[in-house]
Design a protein around this motif. Structure first.
Motif, PDB file in Angstrom:
ATOM      1  N   ALA A  78      37.310  54.836  35.827  1.00 27.41           N
ATOM      2  CA  ALA A  78      38.081  54.589  34.852  1.00 27.41           C
ATOM      3  C   ALA A  78      37.968  53.255  34.002  1.00 27.41           C
ATOM      4  O   ALA A  78      37.962  53.380  32.851  1.00 27.41           O
ATOM      5  CB  ALA A  78      39.249  54.935  35.357  1.00 27.41           C
ATOM      6  N   TYR A  79      37.767  52.125  34.933  1.00 27.57           N
ATOM      7  CA  TYR A  79      37.335  50.793  34.455  1.00 27.57           C
ATOM      8  C   TYR A  79      36.283  50.960  33.507  1.00 27.57           C
ATOM      9  O   TYR A  79      36.269  50.205  32.339  1.00 27.57           O
ATOM     10  CB  TYR A  79      37.441  49.741  35.495  1.00 27.57           C
ATOM     11  CG  TYR A  79      36.967  48.582  34.894  1.00 27.57           C
ATOM     12  CD1 TYR A  79      37.739  47.748  33.835  1.00 27.57           C
ATOM     13  CD2 TYR A  79      35.507  48.293  35.158  1.00 27.57           C
ATOM     14  CE1 TYR A  79      37.052  46.555  33.354  1.00 27.57           C
ATOM     15  CE2 TYR A  79      34.955  47.109  34.490  1.00 27.57           C
ATOM     16  CZ  TYR A  79      35.796  46.276  33.726  1.00 27.57           C
ATOM     17  OH  TYR A  79      35.256  45.251  33.339  1.00 27.57           O
ATOM     18  N   VAL A  80      35.087  51.487  34.025  1.00 30.40           N
ATOM     19  CA  VAL A  80      33.919  51.489  33.299  1.00 30.40           C
ATOM     20  C   VAL A  80      34.028  52.168  31.892  1.00 30.40           C
ATOM     21  O   VAL A  80      33.443  51.719  30.819  1.00 30.40           O
ATOM     22  CB  VAL A  80      32.681  51.876  34.190  1.00 30.40           C
ATOM     23  CG1 VAL A  80      31.602  52.331  33.386  1.00 30.40           C
ATOM     24  CG2 VAL A  80      32.453  51.072  35.364  1.00 30.40           C
ATOM     25  N   ILE A  81      34.604  53.260  31.859  1.00 30.05           N
ATOM     26  CA  ILE A  81      34.652  54.174  30.723  1.00 30.05           C
ATOM     27  C   ILE A  81      35.927  53.435  29.773  1.00 30.05           C
ATOM     28  O   ILE A  81      35.332  53.484  28.538  1.00 30.05           O
ATOM     29  CB  ILE A  81      35.082  55.754  31.224  1.00 30.05           C
ATOM     30  CG1 ILE A  81      34.067  56.154  32.076  1.00 30.05           C
ATOM     31  CG2 ILE A  81      35.307  56.300  29.846  1.00 30.05           C
ATOM     32  CD1 ILE A  81      32.827  55.976  31.567  1.00 30.05           C
ATOM     33  N   THR A  82      37.077  53.027  30.318  1.00 33.48           N
ATOM     34  CA  THR A  82      38.029  52.727  29.084  1.00 33.48           C
ATOM     35  C   THR A  82      37.876  51.225  28.900  1.00 33.48           C
ATOM     36  O   THR A  82      38.485  50.778  28.184  1.00 33.48           O
ATOM     37  CB  THR A  82      39.401  53.030  29.837  1.00 33.48           C
ATOM     38  OG1 THR A  82      39.627  52.296  31.052  1.00 33.48           O
ATOM     39  CG2 THR A  82      39.364  54.555  30.251  1.00 33.48           C
ATOM     40  N   GLY A  83      37.689  50.415  29.999  1.00 32.18           N
ATOM     41  CA  GLY A  83      37.347  48.919  29.731  1.00 32.18           C
ATOM     42  C   GLY A  83      38.740  48.234  30.165  1.00 32.18           C
ATOM     43  O   GLY A  83      39.222  47.095  29.874  1.00 32.18           O
ATOM     44  N   GLU A  84      39.778  49.050  30.565  1.00 31.53           N
ATOM     45  CA  GLU A  84      41.148  48.629  31.013  1.00 31.53           C
ATOM     46  C   GLU A  84      40.981  47.866  32.337  1.00 31.53           C
ATOM     47  O   GLU A  84      40.602  48.551  33.252  1.00 31.53           O
ATOM     48  CB  GLU A  84      42.081  49.672  31.045  1.00 31.53           C
ATOM     49  CG  GLU A  84      42.326  50.359  29.526  1.00 31.53           C
ATOM     50  CD  GLU A  84      43.454  51.358  29.577  1.00 31.53           C
ATOM     51  OE1 GLU A  84      44.275  51.476  30.566  1.00 31.53           O
ATOM     52  OE2 GLU A  84      43.522  52.324  28.852  1.00 31.53           O
ATOM     53  N   GLU A  85      41.358  46.690  32.408  1.00 27.68           N
ATOM     54  CA  GLU A  85      41.280  45.946  33.675  1.00 27.68           C
ATOM     55  C   GLU A  85      42.121  46.454  34.658  1.00 27.68           C
ATOM     56  O   GLU A  85      41.773  46.074  35.941  1.00 27.68           O
ATOM     57  CB  GLU A  85      41.432  44.513  33.459  1.00 27.68           C
ATOM     58  CG  GLU A  85      40.919  43.538  34.623  1.00 27.68           C
ATOM     59  CD  GLU A  85      40.931  42.276  34.261  1.00 27.68           C
ATOM     60  OE1 GLU A  85      41.877  41.463  34.907  1.00 27.68           O
ATOM     61  OE2 GLU A  85      40.252  41.688  33.304  1.00 27.68           O
ATOM     62  N   ILE A  86      43.128  47.061  34.214  1.00 21.07           N
ATOM     63  CA  ILE A  86      44.045  47.439  35.459  1.00 21.07           C
ATOM     64  C   ILE A  86      43.426  48.111  36.473  1.00 21.07           C
ATOM     65  O   ILE A  86      43.821  48.272  37.687  1.00 21.07           O
ATOM     66  CB  ILE A  86      45.498  48.200  35.034  1.00 21.07           C
ATOM     67  CG1 ILE A  86      46.209  48.207  35.737  1.00 21.07           C
ATOM     68  CG2 ILE A  86      45.040  49.276  34.129  1.00 21.07           C
ATOM     69  CD1 ILE A  86      47.089  47.208  36.482  1.00 21.07           C
ATOM     70  N   TYR A  87      42.642  49.164  35.916  1.00 23.22           N
ATOM     71  CA  TYR A  87      41.876  49.905  36.785  1.00 23.22           C
ATOM     72  C   TYR A  87      40.760  49.198  37.792  1.00 23.22           C
ATOM     73  O   TYR A  87      40.799  49.639  38.986  1.00 23.22           O
ATOM     74  CB  TYR A  87      40.939  50.961  36.158  1.00 23.22           C
ATOM     75  CG  TYR A  87      41.948  51.970  35.331  1.00 23.22           C
ATOM     76  CD1 TYR A  87      42.885  53.044  36.147  1.00 23.22           C
ATOM     77  CD2 TYR A  87      41.947  52.276  33.867  1.00 23.22           C
ATOM     78  CE1 TYR A  87      43.689  53.777  35.334  1.00 23.22           C
ATOM     79  CE2 TYR A  87      42.884  53.069  33.396  1.00 23.22           C
ATOM     80  CZ  TYR A  87      43.577  53.798  33.961  1.00 23.22           C
ATOM     81  OH  TYR A  87      44.484  54.609  33.188  1.00 23.22           O
ATOM     82  N   ALA A  88      40.410  48.511  37.311  1.00 16.91           N
ATOM     83  CA  ALA A  88      39.325  47.497  38.140  1.00 16.91           C
ATOM     84  C   ALA A  88      40.305  46.847  39.031  1.00 16.91           C
ATOM     85  O   ALA A  88      39.722  46.454  40.491  1.00 16.91           O
ATOM     86  CB  ALA A  88      38.488  46.370  37.185  1.00 16.91           C
ATOM     87  N   GLN A  89      41.322  46.193  38.797  1.00 19.57           N
ATOM     88  CA  GLN A  89      42.241  45.417  39.768  1.00 19.57           C
ATOM     89  C   GLN A  89      42.658  46.535  40.949  1.00 19.57           C
ATOM     90  O   GLN A  89      42.715  46.126  41.931  1.00 19.57           O
ATOM     91  CB  GLN A  89      43.629  45.029  39.096  1.00 19.57           C
ATOM     92  CG  GLN A  89      42.872  43.911  38.029  1.00 19.57           C
ATOM     93  CD  GLN A  89      42.792  42.629  38.725  1.00 19.57           C
ATOM     94  OE1 GLN A  89      42.616  42.563  39.939  1.00 19.57           O
ATOM     95  NE2 GLN A  89      42.367  41.468  38.010  1.00 19.57           N
ATOM     96  N   LYS A  90      43.137  47.865  40.573  1.00 20.40           N
ATOM     97  CA  LYS A  90      43.073  48.607  41.561  1.00 20.40           C
ATOM     98  C   LYS A  90      42.076  48.835  42.464  1.00 20.40           C
ATOM     99  O   LYS A  90      42.462  49.028  43.698  1.00 20.40           O
ATOM    100  CB  LYS A  90      43.646  50.064  40.845  1.00 20.40           C
ATOM    101  CG  LYS A  90      45.188  50.133  40.227  1.00 20.40           C
ATOM    102  CD  LYS A  90      45.395  51.514  39.662  1.00 20.40           C
ATOM    103  CE  LYS A  90      47.033  51.407  39.246  1.00 20.40           C
ATOM    104  NZ  LYS A  90      47.423  52.734  38.520  1.00 20.40           N
ATOM    105  N   ALA A  91      41.065  49.287  42.005  1.00 26.07           N
ATOM    106  CA  ALA A  91      39.885  49.352  42.869  1.00 26.07           C
ATOM    107  C   ALA A  91      39.472  48.367  43.951  1.00 26.07           C
ATOM    108  O   ALA A  91      39.161  48.429  44.948  1.00 26.07           O
ATOM    109  CB  ALA A  91      38.643  49.649  42.197  1.00 26.07           C
TER     110      ALA A  91
END
Length: 573
Positions: free
Chosen positions: A378-391
């Protein structure tokens, strides 16, 4: 009685006359007394001690010795036996080491030896030369050994056996600490990898590897341990290091008995290397005066752009464009990826997603593994950092050496650290975490120290477990396709030549399974639609991993198993 000792080294592989050992082996059956069923005690003809076991194969084609409790030979390198043959003859001697594990699981390792000598001979047999019969393929619980002569053979020799045991290499090499992965210093680890997690001597997979940009120097710290009871001098050399500006800190060294020495190896990524560059350099260690050769592969690869496993950066841009123009695609993305990435917050004990605790059950681990991939994608596609933080929060938990992945114990052979009671869940979790980490590397939320921790304590440790503890046979069943997916995912995210070669040309690799387990009509050979679908899915996933990593994989044959319309039992899907 002979006194067994734990430290052991044998001098050469096969001797026809009595010699002194370089160190005593661990003797398990000295043939003094009734230790071999179907054999008699002979005090006249013996190798050492008071007696040997006399075996008339014309009367009994098999003799047996048992161990109670069962023996753990995991950390030994050789199976040893002195055998006296009255004269060279045609029959083969079969040596079988039987495993009897929990849940009545059993199997054995075996090796065939030609009786081509006269007199006493030391059989110094590397465990790697033994073949496997029936799962679960483990040296951890050996409860008996049988010696057999083919009952159909016309020649029935009278053999004498003595001093059965196991032994170790004189010198064993390992990389107890990783090289400078991703530019991070090895001292950044919170503590050395725990024994049994990664990088120990009997592992089938060595995790000594480094990656860097063109011109980067990688430093590998090789530990050479002396397992014998005497000082050992050895010479060192490199093979396959041409063009890498290789430098070996020392070409010879002496290691005291029971001690270890460390040698640095410097290798440089060529300045003209591109992201397809990968090499395996072999360190060779030869003890002086011993007919032994210990080797250790060092992997050196170029950095890659991420993501590169499930999809490339170019494909990411194509996905983003389609999501903007295709409402149905956007709806599917919301339902299959974002809903998972957003919805799994409920697994936490409170509303802060950073606070979750490591679960206790296999299904929960697999759920979190899937969530890690969904968040990273989801981070890669949307660019929203919150998803990277969750992973990243998930990976930080699993990478903690005190409470994370490597802290889990092995309650039984079939309940490994991979959180599942059988191999069906092992490789799926490994591949999912590899893909998630690949996507996460496209962000900057992880420090270099954190990357090193994750690679060493999660990905390398889990890859070690599925390779050394996972189920690898004995047939080419549908579940073996998961190994293609796992090995190719690990190989792709690290650009690692060993795993990529295993995924393509290994004993259960892509080429083997496609060539042997897919029927001419395109259907999976086991005759089940569910098995066919499972095999197709994992082979497809593995092929995609390889297509993005191995340039010449485009030339590999693509099986018709990828076609959803397959004729089976007179009907069409």
């Amino acid at each position: 009685m002979k006194s067994p000792m734990m430290l052991c080294v044998l001098t050469i592989i096969a001797l026809t006359t009595a010699v002194s050992w370089s160190a005593q082996p661990l003797i398990l059956a000295d043939s003094e007394g009734d230790q071999w069923v179907n054999a008699t005690t002979d005090t006249e003809l013996k190798h050492s001690g008071a007696a040997s076991a006399r075996w008339d194969s014309a009367e009994k084609f098999r003799i047996i010795t048992t161990f109670s409790p069962a023996q753990n030979w995991t950390h030994y390198d050789f199976v040893d036996l002195w055998v006296h043959c009255p004269q060279a003859c045609e029959p083969e001697l079969w040596i079988k080491c039987h495993y009897h594990g929990t849940n009545a699981r059993w199997g054995y390792y075996y090796v065939k030896v030609k009786l081509d000598w006269t007199g006493w001979k030391l059989l110094h047999l590397p465990k790697t030369e033994f073949e496997e019969f029936d799962p679960p393929f483990s040296w951890a619980r050996i409860d008996r050994v049988t010696l057999e002569i083919d009952p159909a053979s016309e020649v029935k020799p009278v053999l004498h056996v003595d001093d059965f045991g196991v032994s170790k290499n004189a010198l064993v090499m390992s990389c107890p600490s990783p090289p400078n992965l991703a530019g991070a210093a090895r001292s950044n680890l919170k503590k050395p990898p725990p024994n049994g997690a990664v990088g120990f001597a009997d592992a089938k997979v060595w995790f000594s590897y480094g990656r860097g940009n063109p011109g980067d120097e990688l430093v590998y710290y090789i530990q050479i341990a002396n397992q014998s009871a005497q000082s050992q001098k050895a010479r060192l050399e490199l093979a396959g290091a041409e063009g890498l500006a290789a430098q070996l800190e020392a070409d010879s060294l002496t290691v005291a008995d029971g001690a270890a020495a460390e040698v640095a190896v410097h290798l440089t990524v060529p300045k003209d290397a591109d992201e397809s560059f990968r090499r395996i350099v072999t360190v060779k260690c030869t003890p002086e005066g011993l007919d032994q050769l210990e080797t250790l592969p060092l992997r050196i690869v170029a950095e890659r752009e991420h993501p590169c496993v499930a999809f490339s950066q170019q494909q990411v841009e194509e996905i983003r464009k389609r999501l903007k123009s295709d409402a149905a695609a956007e709806q599917n993305f919301q339902a299959s990826v974002l809903s998972y990435a957003d919805g799994w917050d409920g697994l936490y004990k409170d509303d802060t997603w950073e606070s979750f605790e490591m679960p206790e059950f296999g299904s929960q681990h697999r759920t979190i593994g899937s969530a890690a991939y969904a968040c990273a994608a989801a981070y890669v596609i949307t660019g929203e950092e919150i998803y990277a933080q969750k992973a990243a929060a998930i990976f930080r938990k699993y990478a903690d050496p005190e409470t994370g992945y490597v802290s889990y114990k092995f309650p039984s052979y079939y309940m490994t650290r991979l959180f599942h009671a059988n191999y069906m869940g092992q490789t799926g979790w490994v591949a999912g975490m590899a893909r998630a980490y690949d996507c996460l590397l496209a962000s900057d939320v992880l420090s270099e120290d954190e990357k090193l921790q994750i690679e060493w304590y999660v990905l390398f440790a889990s890859a070690h477990d599925y390779w050394n503890e996972g189920y690898r046979g004995p047939n080419d069943g549908n579940a073996t396709t998961m190994f293609v997916d796992a090995s190719s995912a690990i190989g792709a995210v690290f650009n690692d030549p060993w795993f990529l070669d295993d995924a393509i040309d290994g004993p259960l690799g892509y080429r083997h399974l496609v060539g042997n387990s897919v029927l001419d009509g395109g259907f999976w050979y086991e005759g089940s639609w569910s098995y066919h679908s499972l095999s197709r899915n994992y082979l497809t996933a593995g092929a995609l991993n390889l297509l993005h990593t191995v340039p010449d994989f485009h030339d590999q044959p693509v099986p018709t198993i990828f076609d959803r319309r397959q004729r089976f039992a007179g009907w069409v899907e």
